[in-house]
Scaffold this active site. Structure first.
Site, PDB file in Angstrom:
ATOM      1  N   LEU A  31       0.807  -1.238   0.199  1.00  0.00           N
ATOM      2  CA  LEU A  31      -0.054  -0.252   0.036  1.00  0.00           C
ATOM      3  C   LEU A  31       0.670   1.171   0.188  1.00  0.00           C
ATOM      4  O   LEU A  31       0.331   2.244  -0.027  1.00  0.00           O
ATOM      5  CB  LEU A  31      -0.956   0.117   1.099  1.00  0.00           C
ATOM      6  CG  LEU A  31      -2.350  -0.486   0.877  1.00  0.00           C
ATOM      7  CD1 LEU A  31      -2.032  -2.243   0.692  1.00  0.00           C
ATOM      8  CD2 LEU A  31      -3.450  -0.545   1.871  1.00  0.00           C
ATOM      9  N   ALA A  54      -3.873  -1.571   6.515  1.00  0.00           N
ATOM     10  CA  ALA A  54      -3.856  -0.342   6.931  1.00  0.00           C
ATOM     11  C   ALA A  54      -2.558  -0.346   7.879  1.00  0.00           C
ATOM     12  O   ALA A  54      -2.073  -1.249   8.315  1.00  0.00           O
ATOM     13  CB  ALA A  54      -5.031   0.065   8.091  1.00  0.00           C
ATOM     14  N   TYR A  55      -2.083   1.035   8.001  1.00  0.00           N
ATOM     15  CA  TYR A  55      -0.910   1.311   8.815  1.00  0.00           C
ATOM     16  C   TYR A  55      -1.723   1.393  10.240  1.00  0.00           C
ATOM     17  O   TYR A  55      -2.291   2.412  10.485  1.00  0.00           O
ATOM     18  CB  TYR A  55      -0.176   2.460   8.396  1.00  0.00           C
ATOM     19  CG  TYR A  55       1.086   2.929   8.961  1.00  0.00           C
ATOM     20  CD1 TYR A  55       2.095   3.066   8.327  1.00  0.00           C
ATOM     21  CD2 TYR A  55       1.027   3.189  10.521  1.00  0.00           C
ATOM     22  CE1 TYR A  55       3.448   3.275   9.131  1.00  0.00           C
ATOM     23  CE2 TYR A  55       2.179   3.402  11.081  1.00  0.00           C
ATOM     24  CZ  TYR A  55       3.462   3.622  10.380  1.00  0.00           C
ATOM     25  OH  TYR A  55       4.580   3.813  11.184  1.00  0.00           O
ATOM     26  N   THR A  95     -12.043   4.023  11.558  1.00  0.00           N
ATOM     27  CA  THR A  95     -12.154   3.978  12.879  1.00  0.00           C
ATOM     28  C   THR A  95     -12.894   5.331  13.268  1.00  0.00           C
ATOM     29  O   THR A  95     -12.924   6.155  12.780  1.00  0.00           O
ATOM     30  CB  THR A  95     -10.560   4.013  13.043  1.00  0.00           C
ATOM     31  OG1 THR A  95     -10.403   4.401  14.557  1.00  0.00           O
ATOM     32  CG2 THR A  95      -9.814   5.278  12.602  1.00  0.00           C
ATOM     33  N   ASP A  96     -13.072   5.096  14.858  1.00  0.00           N
ATOM     34  CA  ASP A  96     -13.637   6.242  15.424  1.00  0.00           C
ATOM     35  C   ASP A  96     -12.323   7.148  15.769  1.00  0.00           C
ATOM     36  O   ASP A  96     -12.841   8.181  16.165  1.00  0.00           O
ATOM     37  CB  ASP A  96     -14.022   5.719  16.872  1.00  0.00           C
ATOM     38  CG  ASP A  96     -13.057   5.209  17.830  1.00  0.00           C
ATOM     39  OD1 ASP A  96     -12.522   3.876  17.645  1.00  0.00           O
ATOM     40  OD2 ASP A  96     -12.690   5.968  18.728  1.00  0.00           O
ATOM     41  N   TYR A 119      -2.357   8.883  12.957  1.00  0.00           N
ATOM     42  CA  TYR A 119      -3.246   7.710  12.597  1.00  0.00           C
ATOM     43  C   TYR A 119      -4.679   8.184  12.037  1.00  0.00           C
ATOM     44  O   TYR A 119      -5.161   7.629  10.913  1.00  0.00           O
ATOM     45  CB  TYR A 119      -3.350   6.631  13.704  1.00  0.00           C
ATOM     46  CG  TYR A 119      -4.148   5.510  13.302  1.00  0.00           C
ATOM     47  CD1 TYR A 119      -3.927   4.533  12.523  1.00  0.00           C
ATOM     48  CD2 TYR A 119      -5.470   5.443  13.983  1.00  0.00           C
ATOM     49  CE1 TYR A 119      -4.643   3.401  12.145  1.00  0.00           C
ATOM     50  CE2 TYR A 119      -6.428   4.507  13.940  1.00  0.00           C
ATOM     51  CZ  TYR A 119      -6.066   3.515  12.808  1.00  0.00           C
ATOM     52  OH  TYR A 119      -7.007   2.389  12.797  1.00  0.00           O
ATOM     53  N   LYS A 123      -6.402   8.209   8.431  1.00  0.00           N
ATOM     54  CA  LYS A 123      -7.443   7.390   8.213  1.00  0.00           C
ATOM     55  C   LYS A 123      -8.790   8.440   7.564  1.00  0.00           C
ATOM     56  O   LYS A 123      -9.333   7.760   6.800  1.00  0.00           O
ATOM     57  CB  LYS A 123      -8.156   6.721   9.299  1.00  0.00           C
ATOM     58  CG  LYS A 123      -7.330   5.526   9.950  1.00  0.00           C
ATOM     59  CD  LYS A 123      -7.121   4.526   8.898  1.00  0.00           C
ATOM     60  CE  LYS A 123      -8.238   3.529   8.859  1.00  0.00           C
ATOM     61  NZ  LYS A 123      -8.037   2.288   8.345  1.00  0.00           N
TER      62      LYS A 123
END
Ligand code: NDP
Length: 282
Positions: A31, A54-55, A95-96, A119, A123
């Site tokens: 990715l 994902a990272y 993600t939240d 992060y 995202k």
């Protein structure tokens, strides 16, 4: 055929257990090279793409935001653009952490985003790219992923319980632990329904119930695993980390139920299964 990126991750491993899946690892699709990921989609010409890669190293991302943004932002964007060209749905996990983590109310899909760490920002970049790609998509925001594989809170607690009988655990971060197995099942259910009804394209929330603190969650892990560990509850400020963690990770999942019939998974049951998979006996 469903093409899955991230076959070695917690969710990726659970996806590979099911259905007509071709899983790709870092060796087949890195990715950090977004256009190569798009080319890989064109070459496979699948019916649906699910991105479970994902990272995910939240603290490391603080010092490596450029790479995190390529992996979590640019790569999913390029994947979604390839899906748009091929007129196939794209299912992506978020993600939240895209929210600011303040307050006590469960996050609604439409709440304003304001990530507090690198992060979360990376995202959110991915979410924005997917929304603007022209693809039929589902972005499934989840929280506190747990499974028998990889790195997660359940495995960390079990490991720490082997060497000590007292732990200090944060009690002011609240969220829903979410079994990777249920996320995988939800992704497949959503993928199937998006193929039939592209009007369901959008962003959704999916997390386990009930909401708990990390300390409460740890105590349930130790109960189920029959480990006698003394827990001292501490506030987040006494457990400093490189990346700021949100205190409020509660998610409102009602729209996911309305659109796809998906109930919030009961994480206590998921935890039982994970301990069984890990051969941890009470
Ligand atoms: P994991 O950390 O278990 O797995 C991440 C996956 O991404 C691995 O397969 C990893 O491959 C792959 N990956 C990372 N970097 C690259 C790269 N440059 N090229 C190719 N593959 C790469 O993730 P989870 O299963 O826990 O997470 C799934 C999704 O859920 C992610 O989108 C994550 O952001 C989201 N999420 C996770 C939460 C959690 O608590 N874990 C909470 C909320 C959302 P490799 O094995 O080679 O490193």
């Amino acid at each position: 055929m469903i093409l899955v990126f991230g076959k070695t991750g917690q969710v990726g491993i659970e996806l590979r257990r099911r259905g007509d899946i071709v899983g790709l690892g870092r060796g087949q699709a890195d990715l950090s090279n977004p256009s190569a990921c798009a080319d890989t989609i064109r070459a496979h010409a699948p019916l649906v793409v699910i991105n479970a890669a994902a990272y995910t190293a939240v603290d490391r991302a603080e010092e490596d935001e450029e790479l995190a943004t390529i992996v979590n932002g640019d790569a999913p964007t390029a994947m979604a653009q390839a899906c748009a060209e091929l007129s196939i749905p794209f299912v992506h996990i978020s993600t939240d952490y895209v929210f600011d983590g303040m307050g006590y109310s469960p996050w609604q899909v439409t709440d304003a985003t304001a990530p507090q760490n690198a992060y979360g920002r990376s995202k959110l970049t991915g979410e924005e790219g997917i929304c603007n790609s022209g693809a039929t998509y589902a972005i499934l925001r989840t929280s506190w992923v747990i499974s028998a594989h990889g790195t997660n809170f359940v495995k960390t607690m079990l490991r720490l319980s082997e060497t000590g009988d007292a732990l200090s655990i944060v009690a002011d971060q609240i969220g829903g632990p979410t079994p990777a197995r249920d996320i995988a099942a939800a992704c497949l259910q959503i993928a199937e329904q998006l193929q039939q009804d592209p009007s369901k394209s959008g962003t959704y929330h999916f997390s386990g119930a009930p909401n708990v603190s990390w300390a409460h969650f740890a105590s349930e892990i130790f109960n189920q695993a029959a480990r006698r560990i003394q827990i001292t509850t501490i506030p987040t400020r006494n457990y400093p980390t490189l990346a700021v963690r949100p205190l409020n990770s509660r998610m409102d999942c009602r729209e996911t139920k309305q659109a796809f019939g998906l109930e919030q998974p009961n994480w206590r049951l998921g935890l039982q299964q994970i301990l069984k998979d890990l051969e941890v006996t009470a």
